[in-house]
Design a protein around this motif. Structure first.
Motif, PDB file in Angstrom:
ATOM      1  N   GLN A  86      -7.473   6.729   3.860  1.00 24.68           N
ATOM      2  CA  GLN A  86      -7.050   5.139   3.236  1.00 24.68           C
ATOM      3  C   GLN A  86      -5.857   4.767   4.076  1.00 24.68           C
ATOM      4  O   GLN A  86      -5.467   3.567   4.444  1.00 24.68           O
ATOM      5  CB  GLN A  86      -6.548   5.230   1.893  1.00 24.68           C
ATOM      6  N   THR A  87      -4.787   5.834   4.277  1.00 25.26           N
ATOM      7  CA  THR A  87      -3.710   5.833   4.995  1.00 25.26           C
ATOM      8  C   THR A  87      -3.992   5.075   6.470  1.00 25.26           C
ATOM      9  O   THR A  87      -3.444   4.348   7.150  1.00 25.26           O
ATOM     10  CB  THR A  87      -2.760   6.953   5.133  1.00 25.26           C
ATOM     11  N   ASN A 132       0.795  -1.237  -0.186  1.00 26.55           N
ATOM     12  CA  ASN A 132      -0.110   0.159   0.068  1.00 26.55           C
ATOM     13  C   ASN A 132       0.790   1.150  -0.039  1.00 26.55           C
ATOM     14  O   ASN A 132       0.414   2.414   0.438  1.00 26.55           O
ATOM     15  CB  ASN A 132      -0.919  -0.259   1.279  1.00 26.55           C
ATOM     16  N   VAL A 133       1.951   1.231  -0.378  1.00 24.98           N
ATOM     17  CA  VAL A 133       3.039   2.329  -0.232  1.00 24.98           C
ATOM     18  C   VAL A 133       2.473   3.173  -1.266  1.00 24.98           C
ATOM     19  O   VAL A 133       2.353   4.659  -1.063  1.00 24.98           O
ATOM     20  CB  VAL A 133       4.443   2.009  -0.685  1.00 24.98           C
ATOM     21  N   SER A 134       2.081   2.876  -2.565  1.00 22.83           N
ATOM     22  CA  SER A 134       1.572   4.016  -3.541  1.00 22.83           C
ATOM     23  C   SER A 134       0.327   4.809  -2.905  1.00 22.83           C
ATOM     24  O   SER A 134       0.235   5.939  -3.126  1.00 22.83           O
ATOM     25  CB  SER A 134       1.330   3.328  -4.824  1.00 22.83           C
ATOM     26  N   THR A 135      -0.483   4.030  -2.369  1.00 21.53           N
ATOM     27  CA  THR A 135      -1.568   4.816  -1.663  1.00 21.53           C
ATOM     28  C   THR A 135      -1.286   5.700  -0.501  1.00 21.53           C
ATOM     29  O   THR A 135      -1.830   6.726  -0.507  1.00 21.53           O
ATOM     30  CB  THR A 135      -2.740   3.633  -1.180  1.00 21.53           C
ATOM     31  N   ILE A 136      -0.312   5.269   0.296  1.00 22.17           N
ATOM     32  CA  ILE A 136       0.082   6.243   1.387  1.00 22.17           C
ATOM     33  C   ILE A 136       0.673   7.314   0.639  1.00 22.17           C
ATOM     34  O   ILE A 136       0.557   8.426   1.178  1.00 22.17           O
ATOM     35  CB  ILE A 136       0.992   5.344   2.362  1.00 22.17           C
ATOM     36  N   SER A 137       1.543   7.199  -0.282  1.00 24.01           N
ATOM     37  CA  SER A 137       2.373   8.158  -0.772  1.00 24.01           C
ATOM     38  C   SER A 137       1.405   9.160  -1.447  1.00 24.01           C
ATOM     39  O   SER A 137       1.754  10.384  -1.394  1.00 24.01           O
ATOM     40  CB  SER A 137       3.419   7.681  -1.700  1.00 24.01           C
TER      41      SER A 137
END
Length: 95
Positions: free
Chosen positions: A75-76, A21-26
């Motif tokens: 989301q994060t 989920n790195v792309s969502t957090i970013s």
């Protein structure tokens, strides 16, 4: 860089989920920056370690969830909430 410890997913089974989920957090973080969200890092009170301008957006401050963060980065927040025992209830916990 080389990790200084062995990766042990048996102790941290949520690692893969967090990494996936790195792309969502970013994306949510970059939206904060784009929209000039105010940092919640306060240097004038108890924090004397750092000075200058910090871009800091905490979900957990002193062991308590910050609802404002959850509204800005839903989301994060959901991703972080899926981690068992995520630094809540600990007075010195910040995330």
């Amino acid at each position: 860089s080389k990790p200084f410890h062995e990766r042990d997913e048996s102790n941290f089974p949520w690692i893969k989920f967090l990494e996936s989920n790195v792309s969502t957090i970013s994306e949510e973080y970059l939206n904060l920056v784009k929209n000039n969200a105010l940092s919640d890092y306060e240097t004038s009170s108890e924090h004397k370690l750092h000075s200058g301008s910090w871009d800091w957006h905490s979900y957990i401050l002193k062991g308590k969830r910050v609802e404002k963060f959850k509204k800005m980065c839903p989301q994060t927040a959901d991703i972080l909430d899926s981690i068992p025992d995520l630094m809540t209830g600990i007075p010195m916990a910040y995330a």
